[in-house]
Motif scaffolding. Structure first.
Motif, PDB file in Angstrom:
ATOM      1  N   ARG A 213       0.841  -1.209  -0.034  1.00  0.00           N
ATOM      2  CA  ARG A 213      -0.045   0.089  -0.098  1.00  0.00           C
ATOM      3  C   ARG A 213       0.916   1.272   0.083  1.00  0.00           C
ATOM      4  O   ARG A 213       0.275   2.118  -0.459  1.00  0.00           O
ATOM      5  N   SER A 214       1.978   1.124   0.452  1.00  0.00           N
ATOM      6  CA  SER A 214       2.802   2.432   0.786  1.00  0.00           C
ATOM      7  C   SER A 214       3.801   2.728  -0.562  1.00  0.00           C
ATOM      8  O   SER A 214       4.270   3.668  -0.796  1.00  0.00           O
ATOM      9  N   LEU A 215       3.618   1.697  -1.613  1.00  0.00           N
ATOM     10  CA  LEU A 215       4.304   1.964  -2.792  1.00  0.00           C
ATOM     11  C   LEU A 215       4.120   3.234  -3.716  1.00  0.00           C
ATOM     12  O   LEU A 215       4.964   3.815  -4.231  1.00  0.00           O
ATOM     13  N   PRO A 216       2.696   3.361  -3.858  1.00  0.00           N
ATOM     14  CA  PRO A 216       2.338   4.698  -4.308  1.00  0.00           C
ATOM     15  C   PRO A 216       2.783   6.055  -3.781  1.00  0.00           C
ATOM     16  O   PRO A 216       2.945   6.934  -4.454  1.00  0.00           O
ATOM     17  N   ASP A 217       3.352   5.797  -2.475  1.00  0.00           N
ATOM     18  CA  ASP A 217       3.731   7.181  -1.824  1.00  0.00           C
ATOM     19  C   ASP A 217       5.055   7.484  -1.786  1.00  0.00           C
ATOM     20  O   ASP A 217       5.586   8.661  -1.343  1.00  0.00           O
ATOM     21  N   VAL A 218       5.803   6.678  -2.542  1.00  0.00           N
ATOM     22  CA  VAL A 218       7.474   6.772  -2.692  1.00  0.00           C
ATOM     23  C   VAL A 218       7.714   7.587  -3.918  1.00  0.00           C
ATOM     24  O   VAL A 218       6.923   7.314  -5.107  1.00  0.00           O
TER      25      VAL A 218
ATOM     26  N   PHE B 104      18.532  16.071  -6.508  1.00  0.00           N
ATOM     27  CA  PHE B 104      18.805  17.253  -6.582  1.00  0.00           C
ATOM     28  C   PHE B 104      17.470  18.103  -7.006  1.00  0.00           C
ATOM     29  O   PHE B 104      17.342  19.330  -6.663  1.00  0.00           O
ATOM     30  N   GLY B 105      16.761  17.416  -8.116  1.00  0.00           N
ATOM     31  CA  GLY B 105      15.496  18.250  -8.410  1.00  0.00           C
ATOM     32  C   GLY B 105      14.549  18.003  -7.300  1.00  0.00           C
ATOM     33  O   GLY B 105      13.485  18.866  -7.469  1.00  0.00           O
ATOM     34  N   LEU B 106      14.446  17.263  -6.487  1.00  0.00           N
ATOM     35  CA  LEU B 106      13.521  17.016  -5.327  1.00  0.00           C
ATOM     36  C   LEU B 106      13.782  18.083  -4.143  1.00  0.00           C
ATOM     37  O   LEU B 106      12.935  18.496  -3.645  1.00  0.00           O
ATOM     38  N   ILE B 107      15.058  18.831  -4.048  1.00  0.00           N
ATOM     39  CA  ILE B 107      15.109  19.164  -3.125  1.00  0.00           C
ATOM     40  C   ILE B 107      14.480  20.714  -2.915  1.00  0.00           C
ATOM     41  O   ILE B 107      14.076  21.504  -3.986  1.00  0.00           O
ATOM     42  N   GLY B 108      13.636  20.767  -1.898  1.00  0.00           N
ATOM     43  CA  GLY B 108      12.738  22.052  -1.574  1.00  0.00           C
ATOM     44  C   GLY B 108      11.234  21.681  -1.959  1.00  0.00           C
ATOM     45  O   GLY B 108      10.483  22.530  -1.696  1.00  0.00           O
ATOM     46  N   LYS B 109      11.162  20.662  -2.518  1.00  0.00           N
ATOM     47  CA  LYS B 109       9.657  19.914  -2.956  1.00  0.00           C
ATOM     48  C   LYS B 109       8.939  19.645  -1.966  1.00  0.00           C
ATOM     49  O   LYS B 109       9.556  18.854  -1.060  1.00  0.00           O
ATOM     50  N   ASN B 110       7.954  20.231  -1.562  1.00  0.00           N
ATOM     51  CA  ASN B 110       6.866  19.793  -0.389  1.00  0.00           C
ATOM     52  C   ASN B 110       6.002  18.528  -0.584  1.00  0.00           C
ATOM     53  O   ASN B 110       5.226  18.265   0.093  1.00  0.00           O
ATOM     54  N   VAL B 111       5.803  18.165  -1.981  1.00  0.00           N
ATOM     55  CA  VAL B 111       5.154  17.115  -2.286  1.00  0.00           C
ATOM     56  C   VAL B 111       5.870  16.162  -2.983  1.00  0.00           C
ATOM     57  O   VAL B 111       6.622  16.234  -3.407  1.00  0.00           O
ATOM     58  N   MET B 112       4.999  14.877  -2.797  1.00  0.00           N
ATOM     59  CA  MET B 112       5.654  13.805  -3.594  1.00  0.00           C
ATOM     60  C   MET B 112       5.369  13.683  -4.981  1.00  0.00           C
ATOM     61  O   MET B 112       4.255  13.752  -5.549  1.00  0.00           O
ATOM     62  N   PRO B 113       6.418  13.570  -6.098  1.00  0.00           N
ATOM     63  CA  PRO B 113       5.800  13.592  -7.319  1.00  0.00           C
ATOM     64  C   PRO B 113       5.219  12.299  -7.718  1.00  0.00           C
ATOM     65  O   PRO B 113       5.640  11.180  -6.966  1.00  0.00           O
ATOM     66  N   ASN B 114       4.375  12.036  -8.662  1.00  0.00           N
ATOM     67  CA  ASN B 114       3.669  11.014  -9.107  1.00  0.00           C
ATOM     68  C   ASN B 114       4.640  10.277 -10.051  1.00  0.00           C
ATOM     69  O   ASN B 114       5.431  10.835 -10.850  1.00  0.00           O
TER      70      ASN B 114
END
Length: 486
Positions: A212-217, A476-486
Motif C-alpha cells: 500500500r505504501s509503494l504509491p507514496d514513494v 537534486f531536482g527534489l530539493i525543496g519540494k513539499n509534495v511527492m511527485p507522481n
C-alpha cells in the motif's frame, strides 16, 4: 568518475535508513559509497542505532574517498527488547526474533529524528513501510531501497495476488506462477514464503502495508542490474509503476578498496585468505549460509560428514560456539589441510573473488546471489527461508549457473518440515559438482559471462552507472519540494 554537479553551490543531504540486519545494513552502506563517488555535493548519512555504528564504520574502511559518509544514531527502543544486541543475525535466533518484533515499534523514533534533522531526501529500507508517510509530514521526498532483486519481487507479487483457493493449504501441491516473462516457474507449496501460505497475521499486515505504501514513494532503488534480470526488470517497473533505479551490484564499489572488502560488515578473518593462497585455482568450495541461518546440530553434523567425504577442499563459515555438539569425533584431524573453518565474520566478497574458490554453497540470500554472480563462481544452492527458494529458481532455471545441493526429499521454508539432508547426499553433490566435465564447465562459463555483465553495468556508460546518474539528478531536482511527485 564523478558526475558534473548541476549547481556547485547546492548540497543534497540524503538520509539512508537501513533495516537492522547485516544483509540490509551492508548493501545500503555500499549504496552510500556510490552516492559519494557519483556527486561531490551529495552528503549521505547512514541512520542507525548505536549498536550498528561500528558495522557501518568497518564497511566504510579506511579509504578517505568515503569520508563524506556520515553516521547518525538514534536510540533503540529500550522497552522493545531484553537484549543488548541490536543487529539481527548477530546473536541467537531468539534475540533475532526479539529485534524483528521490536522494529514494529520504532516508527515514533524515526518521526522525531526526521522532524529534527529535516534532510533533503530520505532513502528508507522497504521494510520501514511507514517512512513515506513520516517523511511527507515534513515535506521530505522519500524513496525505498530494496535489498532483494526484482525476480523474487515479481514472482512473489504474482503469488501474493493469487487467491487462497489456488491450493496454498495443500502441502503436496505445486503452484504454477502464471503470466511471468521467461521460463515457466513452478513452486512446491512447501517452498513458498512461509508468510504467504501459513496465514502469518503479523507478516501479512506488514506486507499489505508495504504494497500500500509503494504509491507514496518517489521511486525505488534496487540492488540489481538490468543484464541479470532483463525482462523481469521491465515487469517490475510495470507492476509497481514507480521510478526504478537498478544500481547494483553495490558490492562492486569496493573493488579498489582492499580494506573495505576484507572488513565489509565486520572484522573479517584474513587467515582464511592466506589459507586460500595455498590452494590450487578453482579447487575450493566456499560454504556460507548467511547471518541468519540457524541449522540444528543434527544438520551441521551431516554437513560436516558430507564435506569430509566429498574429498574436496572447503572453506566453511560456521555459526556459534558449541561445535562439540555436532562435530564428528576426530573430524578436525581428518580434514586438516583440506578444510578451513571460519568461526567469526568471513570476508565473503574477498573469498569469492579469490582464484582458489571454485564453487559457492549458499542459502541463496540476495546479497550472496549477487556477490556470487559478480565473482563468476558457480553455486550449489541450499535455500531454507523467505524468498530464497525463489532466488534459487533464478540461479538454476533462468541463469543456469547453479545446481541444487539436494532434491531428494521434502524441502520447506518451515524448519520443522525440512527433512534432514544426509551427509552422503552432500558429499555426492559437492564431489560431482566440482568434477571436471561438461556440466561444471557449462555452469562456469555462464557464471563468468554474468560476472562480465555485472562489471560492465557499474562501469562508466553501464546501465547501473546510468541509473545512479539519473537518481542523483532526480534527488537534486527534489530539493525543496513539499509534495511527492507522481
Amino acid at each position: 568518475m564523478a558526475l558534473n554537479p548541476n549547481n556547485s553551490n547546492k548540497k543534497c543531504r540524503v538520509f539512508l535508513i537501513p533495516q537492522l540486519m547485516r544483509g540490509h545494513l551492508i548493501p545500503m552502506t555500499d549504496f552510500a559509497k556510490l552516492l559519494v563517488v557519483a556527486h561531490p555535493d551529495v552528503e549521505p548519512t547512514m541512520v542507525v542505532t548505536p549498536g550498528n555504528a561500528a558495522l557501518i564504520k568497518s564497511s566504510l574502511g579506511q579509504s578517505q574517498s568515503f569520508g563524506r559518509v556520515q553516521i547518525l544514531t538514534y536510540p533503540f527502543p529500550s522497552e522493545c527488547t531484553e537484549t543488548n544486541v541490536e543487529t539481527m543475525g548477530v546473536g541467537s535466533k531468539e534475540e533475532t526474533m526479539l529485534i524483528n518484533k521490536s522494529l514494529l515499534s520504532i516508527r515514533p523514533v524515526h518521526e522525531e529524528l526526521l522532524g529534527k534533522s529535516k534532510p533533503d531526501v530520505v532513502v528508507a529500507d522497504s521494510l520501514f513501510y511507514w517512512a513515506p508517510n513520516v517523511a511527507a509530514e515534513y515535506g521530505i521526498p522519500c524513496l525505498f531501497f530494496f535489498c532483494s532483486g526484482v525476480f523474487p519481487f515479481v514472482v512473489f507479487k504474482h503469488i501474493y495476488d493469487m487467491q487462497p483457493s489456488m491450493g496454498f493449504d495443500d502441502c503436496h501441491r505445486v503452484i504454477t506462477v502464471s503470466n511471468l516473462p521467461g521460463p515457466k516457474i513452478e513452486m512446491p507449496v512447501t517452498e513458498l514464503p512461509n508468510y504467504r501460505i501459513r496465514h502469518d497475521e503479523v507478516t501479512g499486515k506488514l506486507l499489505d502495508s508495504l504494497f500500500r505504501s509503494l504509491p507514496d514513494v518517489f521511486g525505488i532503488v534496487v540492488n540489481t542490474f538490468r543484464a541479470l534480470e532483463k525482462e523481469y526488470c521491465k515487469e517490475y517497473e510495470r507492476i509497481q509503476s514507480k521510478r526504478a533505479y537498478f544500481i547494483g551490484p553495490v558490492s562492486l564499489c569496493n573493488a579498489s578498496n582492499v580494506d573495505g572488502v576484507i572488513h565489509r560488515g565486520g572484522k573479517g578473518d584474513v587467515g582464511c585468505l592466506r589459507w586460500l593462497d595455498s590452494k590450487e585455482d578453482g579447487s575450493v568450495v566456499f560454504v556460507s549460509f548467511g547471518s541468519q541461518c540457524y541449522f540444528k546440530s543434527e544438520q551441521l553434523h551431516e554437513l560436516a560428514i558430507g564435506l569430509e567425504h566429498s574429498r574436496r577442499n572447503f572453506l566453511w563459515v560456521v555459526r556459534g560456539d558449541n561445535m562439540e555438539e555436532w562435530m564428528p569425533d576426530g573430524w578436525e584431524d581428518r580434514i586438516a589441510g583440506r578444510g578451513f573453518l571460519v568461526k567469526g565474520w568471513a570476508p565473503q566478497v574477498a573469498v569469492l573473488s579469490h582464484p582458489a574458490t571454485g564453487a559457492f554453497m549458499t542459502h541463496c540470500g540476495w546479497n550472496s546471489v549477487l556477490e556470487g554472480v559478480s565473482a563468476g563462481v558457480p553455486m550449489l544452492t541450499w535455500p531454507f527461508a523467505a524468498e530464497e527458494f525463489i532466488n534459487e529458481k533464478l540461479l538454476v532455471e533462468v541463469l543456469g549457473c547453479a545446481a541444487k545441493v539436494w532434491d531428494g526429499g521434502k524441502r520447506s521454508t518451515r524448519e520443522e518440515e525440512h527433512e534432514l539432508v544426509p551427509g552422503s547426499a552432500i558429499a555426492h553433490a559437492v564431489s560431482k559438482f566440482m568434477e571436471p566435465g561438461s556440466k561444471y564447465v557449462a555452469m562456469l562459463s555462464k557464471a563468468k559471462n554474468v560476472a562480465v555483465s555485472a562489471l560492465a553495468a557499474v562501469q562508466y556508460g553501464g546501465s547501473s552507472h546510468g541509473d545512479i546518474k539519473n537518481l542523483v539528478k532526480d534527488m537534486f531536482g527534489l530539493i525543496g519540494k513539499n509534495v511527492m511527485p507522481n
